[in-house]
Design an enzyme around this catalytic site. Structure first.
Site, PDB file in Angstrom:
ATOM      1  N   GLU B  50      35.413  38.318  62.989  1.00 62.26           N
ATOM      2  CA  GLU B  50      35.815  38.767  61.671  1.00 62.26           C
ATOM      3  C   GLU B  50      37.107  38.546  60.983  1.00 62.26           C
ATOM      4  OE1 GLU B  50      33.863  40.372  60.258  1.00 62.26           O
ATOM      5  OE2 GLU B  50      32.045  41.172  61.624  1.00 62.26           O
ATOM      6  N   ASN B  54      37.473  35.962  57.845  1.00 62.18           N
ATOM      7  CA  ASN B  54      38.444  36.499  56.844  1.00 62.18           C
ATOM      8  C   ASN B  54      39.355  35.276  56.169  1.00 62.18           C
ATOM      9  OD1 ASN B  54      36.982  38.773  56.384  1.00 62.18           O
ATOM     10  ND2 ASN B  54      38.690  40.107  57.157  1.00 62.18           N
ATOM     11  N   ARG B 109      28.154  39.730  51.228  1.00 62.52           N
ATOM     12  CA  ARG B 109      29.237  40.317  52.074  1.00 62.52           C
ATOM     13  C   ARG B 109      29.342  42.030  51.738  1.00 62.52           C
ATOM     14  NH1 ARG B 109      31.556  37.711  55.196  1.00 62.52           N
ATOM     15  NH2 ARG B 109      30.818  35.561  54.788  1.00 62.52           N
TER      16      ARG B 109
HETATM   17  N1  LIG Z   1      42.963  37.013  55.611  1.00 59.77           N
HETATM   18  C1  LIG Z   1      42.890  37.561  54.384  1.00 59.77           C
HETATM   19  N2  LIG Z   1      43.488  37.024  53.488  1.00 59.77           N
HETATM   20  C2  LIG Z   1      43.306  37.504  52.000  1.00 59.77           C
HETATM   21  N3  LIG Z   1      42.100  38.579  51.994  1.00 59.77           N
HETATM   22  C3  LIG Z   1      41.680  38.921  52.809  1.00 59.77           C
HETATM   23  C4  LIG Z   1      41.761  38.589  54.203  1.00 59.77           C
HETATM   24  N4  LIG Z   1      41.106  39.432  55.189  1.00 59.77           N
HETATM   25  C5  LIG Z   1      40.372  40.329  54.145  1.00 59.77           C
HETATM   26  N5  LIG Z   1      40.729  40.124  53.089  1.00 59.77           N
HETATM   27  C6  LIG Z   1      40.471  41.093  51.722  1.00 59.77           C
HETATM   28  O1  LIG Z   1      39.836  42.274  52.092  1.00 59.77           O
HETATM   29  C7  LIG Z   1      38.522  42.657  52.094  1.00 59.77           C
HETATM   30  C8  LIG Z   1      37.892  43.240  53.039  1.00 59.77           C
HETATM   31  O2  LIG Z   1      37.844  42.676  54.037  1.00 59.77           O
HETATM   32  P1  LIG Z   1      36.550  42.967  55.104  1.00 59.77           P
HETATM   33  O3  LIG Z   1      36.540  41.833  56.419  1.00 59.77           O
HETATM   34  O4  LIG Z   1      36.638  44.385  55.603  1.00 59.77           O
HETATM   35  O5  LIG Z   1      35.376  42.668  54.140  1.00 59.77           O
HETATM   36  P2  LIG Z   1      34.474  41.539  53.575  1.00 59.77           P
HETATM   37  O6  LIG Z   1      35.347  39.997  54.422  1.00 59.77           O
HETATM   38  O7  LIG Z   1      34.802  41.334  52.029  1.00 59.77           O
HETATM   39  O8  LIG Z   1      33.089  41.365  53.862  1.00 59.77           O
HETATM   40  P3  LIG Z   1      32.311  41.319  55.323  1.00 59.77           P
HETATM   41  O9  LIG Z   1      33.626  41.075  56.334  1.00 59.77           O
HETATM   42  O10 LIG Z   1      31.507  42.439  55.662  1.00 59.77           O
HETATM   43  O11 LIG Z   1      31.728  40.094  55.362  1.00 59.77           O
HETATM   44  C9  LIG Z   1      37.909  41.068  51.522  1.00 59.77           C
HETATM   45  O12 LIG Z   1      37.020  41.219  50.573  1.00 59.77           O
HETATM   46  C10 LIG Z   1      39.200  40.472  51.076  1.00 59.77           C
HETATM   47  O13 LIG Z   1      39.528  40.616  49.593  1.00 59.77           O
HETATM   48 MG   LIG Z   2      35.228  40.218  56.302  1.00 63.24          MG
END
Ligand SMILES: Nc1ncnc2c1ncn2[C@@H]1O[C@H](COP(=O)(O)OP(=O)(O)OP(=O)(O)O)[C@@H](O)[C@H]1O
Ligand SMILES: [Mg+2]
Lengths: 105, 144
Positions: B50, B54, B109
């Site tokens: 995860e 990200n 997502r």
């Molecule tokens: N390393 C990162 N750098 C920049 N933004 C991030 C990062 N990690 C998370 N985010 C932001 O936080 C939000 C939520 O992250 P999360 O992993 O919970 O959900 P997602 O990646 O959008 O969807 P999923 O993980 O269910 O595929 C993301 O949509 C993004 O905007």
């Molecule tokens: Mg994610």
């Protein structure tokens, strides 16, 4: 490595996914599932996840995206036989309330 | 009583999606030295996947940058995993961590990544500065 096997029976299309579902593999899976779904346009699509050894949130996204596609063409989507680990993530996200989980055999 | 550091590993990889599986298996191979249960190892693999995804998807989006992974374990079975990037950063971390929150617009997502990291580990700390990058630190206790 990932593979998708399609089986057609009357109005039901079963897509069996083998391997690990993450963001990297999701693209290839999506390509193959959507090609099958759009060429057959079945009444019902079953995603068989019994052969999936790993799945993270990208797999949830993959299921959600196929739900949107099948809804668009008036078809019904279910998830078939997920392993315990995969079922746990689906239940955690509450995705089973939108895409029902089925068990067979 | 303070726990004693027993071992650590560091890994720096480019944010290519093919490295997502490499990263989760590298960390789980390292933590495997503690002889954890299949369940705990699976949880770590998923949580790492995860955080690394990200970095690939959000932090560096259409560019490529480096992902810095560090894992440590202690004599009391504590495992600490940190995953950092120097990408776009997160303006509102609290909001980003809410389940179902996503900035993704592809419909592929669900905003569940942080919720999964939180539930599959014992402690999750996210620090970020918009424009500078993000640091995710996860702690998990491996049962003896
Ligand atoms: N390393 C990162 N750098 C920049 N933004 C991030 C990062 N990690 C998370 N985010 C932001 O936080 C939000 C939520 O992250 P999360 O992993 O919970 O959900 P997602 O990646 O959008 O969807 P999923 O993980 O269910 O595929 C993301 O949509 C993004 O905007
Ligand atoms: Mg994610």
């Amino acid at each position: 490595m990932i593979s998708v096997q399609a089986e057609k029976e009357k109005e039901i299309l079963t897509l069996s996914i083998y391997g690990e579902i993450d963001h990297h593999s999701a693209k290839e899976i999506r390509c193959e599932t959507d090609r099958q779904i759009l060429s057959m346009r079945p009444k019902k699509v079953r995603m068989d996840l019994s052969g999936v050894s790993f799945m993270d949130s990208s797999g949830l996204g993959l299921i959600m995206g196929r739900y949107a596609l099948t809804s668009d063409i008036g078809s019904e989507l279910t998830v078939l036989n997920p392993t315990d680990a995969v079922a746990r993530i689906i239940l955690m996200a509450g995705l089973d309330k939108i895409v029902p989980m089925e068990r067979s055999k | 009583m303070k726990s004693k550091l027993l071992n650590e590993m560091r890994l720096t990889i480019p944010s290519k999606s093919v490295n997502e599986s490499y990263a989760r298996y590298a960390v789980s191979a390292f933590v495997g030295q503690l002889d954890p249960s299949v369940g705990d190892l699976g949880d770590i693999r998923t949580a790492v996947s995860e955080a690394v995804t990200n970095c690939v998807v959000h932090a560096y989006r259409d560019t490529e940058g480096k992902i810095y992974i560090c894992a440590k374990y202690y004599d009391d079975g504590k495992v600490v995993i940190s995953i950092r990037d120097k990408g776009c950063g997160i303006a509102d971390v609290k909001k980003a961590m809410e389940p179902l929150y996503t900035t993704d617009t592809s419909g592929e997502r669900g905003g569940m990544g942080f919720a999964i990291m939180e539930s599959f580990t014992d402690k999750l700390r996210v620090r970020s500065a918009a424009g500078f990058g993000t640091s995710v630190v996860m702690t998990k206790r491996i049962k003896k």
